[in-house]
Design an enzyme around this catalytic site. Structure first.
Site, mmCIF file in Angstrom:
data_model
loop_
_atom_site.group_PDB
_atom_site.id
_atom_site.type_symbol
_atom_site.label_atom_id
_atom_site.label_comp_id
_atom_site.label_asym_id
_atom_site.label_seq_id
_atom_site.Cartn_x
_atom_site.Cartn_y
_atom_site.Cartn_z
ATOM 1 N N HIS A 91 0.822 -1.208 0.000
ATOM 2 C CA HIS A 91 0.000 0.000 0.000
ATOM 3 C C HIS A 91 0.862 1.266 0.000
ATOM 4 C CE1 HIS A 91 -2.874 2.711 2.458
ATOM 5 N NE2 HIS A 91 -3.311 2.697 1.221
ATOM 6 N N GLU A 103 0.832 -0.455 -4.891
ATOM 7 C CA GLU A 103 -0.329 0.409 -5.111
ATOM 8 C C GLU A 103 0.109 1.859 -5.034
ATOM 9 O OE1 GLU A 103 -3.648 2.909 -3.223
ATOM 10 O OE2 GLU A 103 -1.646 2.390 -2.503
ATOM 11 N N ASP A 107 -1.172 6.201 -5.931
ATOM 12 C CA ASP A 107 -2.283 7.142 -6.106
ATOM 13 C C ASP A 107 -1.839 8.287 -7.004
ATOM 14 O OD1 ASP A 107 -4.053 5.961 -3.902
ATOM 15 O OD2 ASP A 107 -2.210 6.418 -2.822
ATOM 16 N N HIS A 120 -1.531 10.850 -2.719
ATOM 17 C CA HIS A 120 -2.816 10.307 -2.277
ATOM 18 C C HIS A 120 -3.844 11.403 -2.068
ATOM 19 C CE1 HIS A 120 -5.781 9.046 0.766
ATOM 20 N NE2 HIS A 120 -5.735 7.889 0.142
#
Length: 262
Positions: free
Chosen positions: A8, A35, A37, A50
């Protein structure tokens, strides 16, 4: 039988979240997928961030959409303790250059930028490394991003506690997604049956163990602080997950390797 470990925002405990060093750490430790963003700058560049603004994660202030790439690059990211580092905010091009041929990339918080990500991935011959996802219904994604849906690995996100979860899953299974991300704050026989249905269709089940509300309390902290893998990672695996997104990638990889499942 084998499980894909997803980290993450990169290894944010060892480097600033959504940064090149955080991704490099993941590659080095053998993580399968990272992952990230995305946000878009004032002059149209996609950068890893993010939040809508840079306030929390950098030494700057303001919304990404109000800042140019030059302004973004003048900032420095903070680490997990809130200390400013020497690390810059990366562009998606820099991330793709670093990861090409090395690790899968999961694009979160990026639905509005799917065409731009798809075009870059195609240009860099990385379409088989990119997993794009959103929580939108099938008809919306087909209407707005048909090319992306047809030519990339697209993963729908479904809240299993929703009254419409069964209908939404049936819609997606009709187009045979590689995986479906399942979120659930509570998990009973209904939710377990939905995950079994996804598995039976040939698609994979993705579960997030980041915090309790995403996996009915079977999260990373139970494994790490509670010293209880049985009611955390093992529970998730027994429920049918073969892709697990975690904030503890090194520990989860070690746990899976002990079982011969990574």
């Amino acid at each position: 039988k084998h499980v894909i470990v997803v980290s993450h925002r990169g290894d944010w405990r060892g480097a600033p979240e959504n940064s090149l060093p955080a991704i490099e750490h993941c590659i080095d430790m053998g993580v399968d997928m990272v992952e990230i963003d995305l946000q878009k700058t004032l002059d149209g560049h996609l950068v890893l961030m993010h939040d809508f603004d840079v306030n929390r994660t950098s030494n700057g202030h303001g919304r990404v959409c109000d800042l140019t790439l030059e302004q973004i690059k003048s900032l420095r990211l903070k680490n997990g303790m809130g200390r400013v580092t020497t690390v810059q905010i990366p562009t998606i091009e820099e991330v793709f250059a670093l990861t090409r041929g090395k690790i899968l990339i999961n694009i979160d918080k990026g639905y509005d930028y799917f065409p731009q990500v798809y075009a870059l991935a195609r240009e860099m011959d990385m379409l088989d490394q990119i997993v794009i996802k959103s929580g939108h219904r099938l008809d919306k994604v087909q209407r707005e991003n048909a090319d992306v849906l047809a030519h990339t690995i697209y993963m729908p996100v479904v809240n299993l506690n929703s009254d419409e979860a069964g209908v939404i899953i049936d819609e997606w299974l009709a187009v045979k997604p590689l995986a479906i991300e399942c979120c659930f704050s509570q998990c009973g026989e209904r939710e377990l049956a939905l995950m079994r249905k996804i598995q039976a269709s040939g698609s994979k089940v993705w579960v997030n163990t980041l915090w309790p509300s995403l996996c009915a309390g079977h999260d990373d902290d139970v494994a790490v602080f509670g010293h209880n893998t049985r009611d955390s990672w093992q529970w998730v695996l027994d429920a049918g997950a073969s892709l697990v997104q975690t904030d503890r990638p090194a520990l989860l990889i070690n746990y899976l390797r002990q079982q011969g499942r990574h």
